[in-house]
Design a protein around this motif. Sequence first.
Motif, PDB file in Angstrom:
ATOM      1  N   ILE A  29       0.878  -1.110   0.004  1.00  0.00           N
ATOM      2  CA  ILE A  29       0.065  -0.012  -0.048  1.00  0.00           C
ATOM      3  C   ILE A  29       0.843   1.122   0.017  1.00  0.00           C
ATOM      4  N   TRP A  30       2.047   1.031   0.799  1.00  0.00           N
ATOM      5  CA  TRP A  30       2.695   2.430   0.811  1.00  0.00           C
ATOM      6  C   TRP A  30       3.592   2.411  -0.480  1.00  0.00           C
ATOM      7  N   GLN A  85      -1.382   3.795 -16.715  1.00  0.00           N
ATOM      8  CA  GLN A  85      -0.625   2.651 -15.938  1.00  0.00           C
ATOM      9  C   GLN A  85      -1.489   1.399 -16.246  1.00  0.00           C
ATOM     10  N   LEU A  86      -2.940   1.496 -16.304  1.00  0.00           N
ATOM     11  CA  LEU A  86      -3.713   0.378 -16.455  1.00  0.00           C
ATOM     12  C   LEU A  86      -3.733  -0.143 -17.957  1.00  0.00           C
ATOM     13  N   SER A 244      -0.008  -1.962  -9.559  1.00  0.00           N
ATOM     14  CA  SER A 244      -0.644  -3.307 -10.223  1.00  0.00           C
ATOM     15  C   SER A 244      -1.896  -2.840 -10.867  1.00  0.00           C
ATOM     16  N   LYS A 245      -2.591  -3.883 -11.570  1.00  0.00           N
ATOM     17  CA  LYS A 245      -3.735  -3.565 -12.342  1.00  0.00           C
ATOM     18  C   LYS A 245      -4.796  -3.299 -11.338  1.00  0.00           C
ATOM     19  N   TRP A 246      -5.115  -3.965 -10.197  1.00  0.00           N
ATOM     20  CA  TRP A 246      -6.194  -3.616  -9.365  1.00  0.00           C
ATOM     21  C   TRP A 246      -5.829  -2.441  -8.535  1.00  0.00           C
ATOM     22  N   VAL A 253     -11.001   4.719  -9.309  1.00  0.00           N
ATOM     23  CA  VAL A 253     -12.229   5.009  -8.399  1.00  0.00           C
ATOM     24  C   VAL A 253     -11.913   6.089  -7.383  1.00  0.00           C
ATOM     25  N   VAL A 254     -10.902   6.157  -6.794  1.00  0.00           N
ATOM     26  CA  VAL A 254     -10.557   7.142  -5.996  1.00  0.00           C
ATOM     27  C   VAL A 254     -10.492   8.633  -6.277  1.00  0.00           C
TER      28      VAL A 254
END
Length: 406
Positions: A29-30, A85-86, A244-246, A253-254
């Motif tokens: 996450i970081w 990136q996606l 990453s993809k997710w 979304v954010v």
Amino acid sequence: MESNIMSQPSQDQGIPSRRRCYRFSSQRIWRSIKAVIFSSKINVLIPFGPVAIVVHYVHNHGSVFFLSLLGIIPLAERLGFATEQLSLFTGPTVGALLNASFGNATELIISIQAMRNGMLRIVQQSLLGSVLSNMLLVLGCALFAGGIRHKNKVQIFNERDAGLNSGMLMVALMGMLSPTVLHYTNTEIQSGKSELVLSRFTSCLLLLAYAAYLFYQIKYQPTDPSSNQEEIQNEEKEEAVLVSKWECITWLVVFTVSISVLSDYLVDAIEGASRSWNIPIAFISVVLLPIVGNAAEHAGAIMFAINDKLDISLGVALGSATQISMFLRPLCVLIGWVMGKTMDLNFKLFETAVLFLTVVLVAFMLQDGTSNYLKGLLLVICYFVVAASFYVHVDATSADNKLPQG
């Protein structure tokens, strides 16, 4: 008893395992936050968004508008970053569709919020301003910067691609001209209704034309040598996969939700900012609002031109203008239809005339496939002429849009 003793170590072994998973998740996450939030200097503007929400309750509309404007700029840039990136995980075909969908997501979100509040003229003028800023200011600055940096050589670009974009813009202009001319010549079968029906029908056709344009770009452009070169340049520009993809989907979304929230405050503050600053709403809509969605594109187009990658600069500026004209503007008409709003393609005589002259001017400047600093300077000068025109322009359909005093 012995079995309980034997089973105890396995339970103890599970605790470090869970800790390792937690540590790994925290690190991941970081790393994602560091790559997305702390990798761009423009993100220092992000705190202005929450500040705008706090100031909103003080009822200082001018400050809320300005702070919201600053807060949305980095969110719009990061939304584009997450989309790029996606696209690295989806391949060129889906990636092109993602870029086409999210390329002007900020303008779409602001337009939907304005339509919800019944500010249809602000929607029309902000979309017009985005097209004008891309074609005159962004492209002009790119050509000027590239010409100054490479003053000892003639910069060239793929005139076929530039001609295709110019042709698409002329088609979009025709879609605007028909309802506008129908209105101002008083030749409607049903006054006030025929132009709306024509706008909705034309919007469906423009979206169909844009889908065909995308299909052509995705299916046939890679076979062209110059297009392959552009792909190589894009690959060089996109360094490594940073998230990453997710994680990309989560960030999309954010940022989309964040832009939507701030856009609501931005739109609410427009009329108050106009009265507070004593400037017309038309000037705010055409000149100031497009800065939100185009700030990152401005810098990117200029840097590509300085690096002698003029095809990419033109792709950024003209491609964005084409997308707004052929996709976003017709889409807003249809969204307005669903929302029960009378959003149409009648952008009024003054705005339509300015856009017509802009499309013709840019097509004329790019017809020979060469560039220099003089062409860029002329386009920038024309943009300031347009901006000054909207500063003294009275929009008869808006009671709050007054000329500045003094």
